[in-house]
Scaffold this motif. Sequence first.
Motif, PDB file in Angstrom:
ATOM      1  N   HIS A   1       3.226  -0.810   6.989  1.00  0.00           N
ATOM      2  CA  HIS A   1       3.342   0.519   7.592  1.00  0.00           C
ATOM      3  C   HIS A   1       4.560   1.281   7.072  1.00  0.00           C
ATOM      4  O   HIS A   1       4.587   2.501   7.138  1.00  0.00           O
ATOM      5  CB  HIS A   1       3.238   0.442   9.121  1.00  0.00           C
ATOM      6  CG  HIS A   1       4.527   0.551   9.855  1.00  0.00           C
ATOM      7  ND1 HIS A   1       5.419  -0.487   9.927  1.00  0.00           N
ATOM      8  CD2 HIS A   1       5.081   1.583  10.527  1.00  0.00           C
ATOM      9  CE1 HIS A   1       6.465  -0.090  10.632  1.00  0.00           C
ATOM     10  NE2 HIS A   1       6.298   1.152  11.006  1.00  0.00           N
ATOM     11  N   TYR A   2       5.543   0.579   6.500  1.00  0.00           N
ATOM     12  CA  TYR A   2       6.676   1.269   5.862  1.00  0.00           C
ATOM     13  C   TYR A   2       6.233   1.900   4.541  1.00  0.00           C
ATOM     14  O   TYR A   2       6.391   3.104   4.333  1.00  0.00           O
ATOM     15  CB  TYR A   2       7.845   0.305   5.607  1.00  0.00           C
ATOM     16  CG  TYR A   2       8.693   0.082   6.828  1.00  0.00           C
ATOM     17  CD1 TYR A   2       9.664   1.012   7.221  1.00  0.00           C
ATOM     18  CD2 TYR A   2       8.510  -1.048   7.623  1.00  0.00           C
ATOM     19  CE1 TYR A   2      10.428   0.821   8.358  1.00  0.00           C
ATOM     20  CE2 TYR A   2       9.271  -1.247   8.764  1.00  0.00           C
ATOM     21  CZ  TYR A   2      10.239  -0.318   9.123  1.00  0.00           C
ATOM     22  OH  TYR A   2      10.977  -0.499  10.244  1.00  0.00           O
TER      23      TYR A   2
ATOM     24  N   ALA B   1       3.303   2.543   3.479  1.00  0.00           N
ATOM     25  CA  ALA B   1       2.225   3.523   3.657  1.00  0.00           C
ATOM     26  C   ALA B   1       2.748   4.859   4.179  1.00  0.00           C
ATOM     27  O   ALA B   1       2.011   5.837   4.224  1.00  0.00           O
ATOM     28  CB  ALA B   1       1.161   2.977   4.609  1.00  0.00           C
ATOM     29  N   GLN B   2       4.025   4.887   4.594  1.00  0.00           N
ATOM     30  CA  GLN B   2       4.576   6.146   5.116  1.00  0.00           C
ATOM     31  C   GLN B   2       5.553   6.797   4.149  1.00  0.00           C
ATOM     32  O   GLN B   2       6.028   7.891   4.395  1.00  0.00           O
ATOM     33  CB  GLN B   2       5.270   5.904   6.454  1.00  0.00           C
ATOM     34  CG  GLN B   2       4.331   5.361   7.510  1.00  0.00           C
ATOM     35  CD  GLN B   2       4.850   5.585   8.921  1.00  0.00           C
ATOM     36  OE1 GLN B   2       4.612   6.614   9.527  1.00  0.00           O
ATOM     37  NE2 GLN B   2       5.564   4.616   9.430  1.00  0.00           N
ATOM     38  N   MET B   3       5.887   6.093   3.057  1.00  0.00           N
ATOM     39  CA  MET B   3       6.863   6.633   2.120  1.00  0.00           C
ATOM     40  C   MET B   3       6.179   7.524   1.092  1.00  0.00           C
ATOM     41  O   MET B   3       5.494   7.033   0.201  1.00  0.00           O
ATOM     42  CB  MET B   3       7.626   5.505   1.419  1.00  0.00           C
ATOM     43  CG  MET B   3       8.586   4.745   2.329  1.00  0.00           C
ATOM     44  SD  MET B   3       9.789   5.806   3.153  1.00  0.00           S
ATOM     45  CE  MET B   3      10.649   6.462   1.746  1.00  0.00           C
ATOM     46  N   GLY B   4       6.369   8.826   1.228  1.00  0.00           N
ATOM     47  CA  GLY B   4       5.822   9.773   0.257  1.00  0.00           C
ATOM     48  C   GLY B   4       4.388  10.189   0.530  1.00  0.00           C
ATOM     49  O   GLY B   4       3.823  10.994  -0.197  1.00  0.00           O
ATOM     50  N   LEU B   5       3.801   9.620   1.570  1.00  0.00           N
ATOM     51  CA  LEU B   5       2.385   9.876   1.837  1.00  0.00           C
ATOM     52  C   LEU B   5       2.254  10.659   3.149  1.00  0.00           C
ATOM     53  O   LEU B   5       2.753  10.217   4.183  1.00  0.00           O
ATOM     54  CB  LEU B   5       1.695   8.514   1.980  1.00  0.00           C
ATOM     55  CG  LEU B   5       0.259   8.345   1.544  1.00  0.00           C
ATOM     56  CD1 LEU B   5       0.020   8.881   0.149  1.00  0.00           C
ATOM     57  CD2 LEU B   5      -0.119   6.886   1.623  1.00  0.00           C
ATOM     58  N   SER B   6       1.584  11.802   3.107  1.00  0.00           N
ATOM     59  CA  SER B   6       1.385  12.553   4.347  1.00  0.00           C
ATOM     60  C   SER B   6       0.344  11.830   5.184  1.00  0.00           C
ATOM     61  O   SER B   6      -0.475  11.069   4.665  1.00  0.00           O
ATOM     62  CB  SER B   6       0.907  13.978   4.051  1.00  0.00           C
ATOM     63  OG  SER B   6      -0.451  13.955   3.666  1.00  0.00           O
ATOM     64  N   ILE B   7       0.355  12.081   6.478  1.00  0.00           N
ATOM     65  CA  ILE B   7      -0.603  11.418   7.372  1.00  0.00           C
ATOM     66  C   ILE B   7      -2.035  11.847   7.025  1.00  0.00           C
ATOM     67  O   ILE B   7      -2.977  11.069   7.148  1.00  0.00           O
ATOM     68  CB  ILE B   7      -0.271  11.715   8.861  1.00  0.00           C
ATOM     69  CG1 ILE B   7      -0.998  10.725   9.768  1.00  0.00           C
ATOM     70  CG2 ILE B   7      -0.592  13.152   9.256  1.00  0.00           C
ATOM     71  CD1 ILE B   7      -0.551   9.300   9.649  1.00  0.00           C
TER      72      ILE B   7
ATOM     73  N   LEU C   1      -3.084   9.738   4.153  1.00  0.00           N
ATOM     74  CA  LEU C   1      -3.279   8.362   4.600  1.00  0.00           C
ATOM     75  C   LEU C   1      -4.643   8.222   5.282  1.00  0.00           C
ATOM     76  O   LEU C   1      -5.414   7.309   4.986  1.00  0.00           O
ATOM     77  CB  LEU C   1      -2.153   7.950   5.558  1.00  0.00           C
ATOM     78  CG  LEU C   1      -2.188   6.488   6.006  1.00  0.00           C
ATOM     79  CD1 LEU C   1      -1.732   5.547   4.892  1.00  0.00           C
ATOM     80  CD2 LEU C   1      -1.321   6.262   7.240  1.00  0.00           C
TER      81      LEU C   1
ATOM     82  N   LYS D   1      -7.330   1.276   7.915  1.00  0.00           N
ATOM     83  CA  LYS D   1      -6.405   0.375   8.597  1.00  0.00           C
ATOM     84  C   LYS D   1      -7.065  -0.989   8.748  1.00  0.00           C
ATOM     85  O   LYS D   1      -8.225  -1.097   9.168  1.00  0.00           O
ATOM     86  CB  LYS D   1      -6.039   0.937   9.975  1.00  0.00           C
ATOM     87  CG  LYS D   1      -4.853   0.209  10.569  1.00  0.00           C
ATOM     88  CD  LYS D   1      -4.526   0.691  11.968  1.00  0.00           C
ATOM     89  CE  LYS D   1      -3.526  -0.272  12.591  1.00  0.00           C
ATOM     90  NZ  LYS D   1      -3.376  -0.054  14.026  1.00  0.00           N
TER      91      LYS D   1
ATOM     92  N   TRP E   1      -2.426  -1.062   5.720  1.00  0.00           N
ATOM     93  CA  TRP E   1      -3.352  -0.011   5.299  1.00  0.00           C
ATOM     94  C   TRP E   1      -3.826  -0.293   3.885  1.00  0.00           C
ATOM     95  O   TRP E   1      -3.020  -0.610   3.007  1.00  0.00           O
ATOM     96  CB  TRP E   1      -2.664   1.347   5.368  1.00  0.00           C
ATOM     97  CG  TRP E   1      -2.333   1.743   6.775  1.00  0.00           C
ATOM     98  CD1 TRP E   1      -1.278   1.291   7.519  1.00  0.00           C
ATOM     99  CD2 TRP E   1      -3.069   2.634   7.609  1.00  0.00           C
ATOM    100  NE1 TRP E   1      -1.313   1.862   8.766  1.00  0.00           N
ATOM    101  CE2 TRP E   1      -2.391   2.686   8.856  1.00  0.00           C
ATOM    102  CE3 TRP E   1      -4.225   3.405   7.434  1.00  0.00           C
ATOM    103  CZ2 TRP E   1      -2.845   3.485   9.917  1.00  0.00           C
ATOM    104  CZ3 TRP E   1      -4.662   4.197   8.483  1.00  0.00           C
ATOM    105  CH2 TRP E   1      -3.984   4.232   9.708  1.00  0.00           C
TER     106      TRP E   1
END
Lengths: 121, 278
Positions: free
Chosen positions: B152-153, B155-161, B164, B170, B176
């Motif tokens: 989850h770290y 998948a959140q770096m540089g990627l908008s929700i 994603l 998931k 992810w």
Amino acid sequence: MKTCLVVDDSRVVRKVAARILRDMNFEIVEAGDGAEALTHCRARMPDAVLLDWNMPVMNGLDFLRALRREPGGKAPVVVLCSIENDPEHIHEALRSGANEFIMKPFDADILESKFAEVGLV
Amino acid sequence: MHDTAFNELADLALKGSGQTLVPSKAYLISARLAPIARREGFGAMEDLVHCIKARANPVLVAEVTAAMLSKDTGFFRERDQLSHAVNDVLAARLAAVPGKPRVWCAGGSTGQEAYSLALLMAEAGLTEQIELVSTDLCKVATDKARAGVYNHYDAQMGLSIHRLLAHFNKLQSGEWQVSEALRTPIGFRVHNLLETASGLGKFDVIFCRHVLSGMSRTARARVAEHLAGALQVGGMIYLGRGETFHGLTDRFEPARDLDGVWVAAGTANTAAARAAGG
């Protein structure tokens, strides 16, 4: 300087988030639940809201829907945070007016990355 | 870690991947090798180094060499370059010339760079029209890239929700995974940039970002020659911020339109004219 309203019922989470956001040059206002946050917004609309989902009195989603109905309430960029991160939950957050979504737990890098995604930094 | 053990590892890195290790980063090397040392039953890093020296097992040597490399990457790093490649260079190339342009992520680590490009191609409706290859020296990183599974770290770096949700699923584990539609068209392969890339064919666009900067001058010059050999006529190479081909090879010159973009020597003017629609 842009303002960010940090809404979380955990004082520790608020302090940590506020510290990171101050380093990112935001002026910080804190609220412990959605109702308190709404009072702040009526007095002065922030540029951004970092919003927890699960809170007593008024949860993040109810606050968000109420905020978007307020005069000028569509303007703030809202980043919702939650430990609940199933796609259905996230879709519901976005439908309710969230601009971004952070899966908890987060750190400074994630916060900065997500704020960059919505053009706040 | 003792100096002698560090020197042995530095020698191994230089020979195997062209990387130059500095003693001030010895702690980082220890941390990267700790899982291997533990698995092999060595209490101290020195024992692992002695074992490699005494009886060089090529599989273990390759694994240790790969483990010492930085795997640092993320989605949409230096995104102006990614969007330049997909929306300007490749889109123009598709409009002008028949055939399927090829893109190479050289030193693609755990796949975030390739998936960022794949995502932009999907958003531009170009997935079927472009071939994407990502290579890395490290087998573990390449396997991870091919699986396309991120915690989850990451998948959140540089990627908008929004991205994603649109392109990842998931998993039960809470991780992810990149959608099959994005994953399957990408060729993930283990490849050492110190070796000739002739087996990979020619490419219209090459990304080689933050790979050269950790290498010795000799290794950088060698990699530059291999990249030059793999570049299609009229192709472009993207280097990371602060990286340069100057002083390594005279086969490239900077493109006119964006920092960090290089074209074959003597072609920058024609490339700029082409990009401007001339």
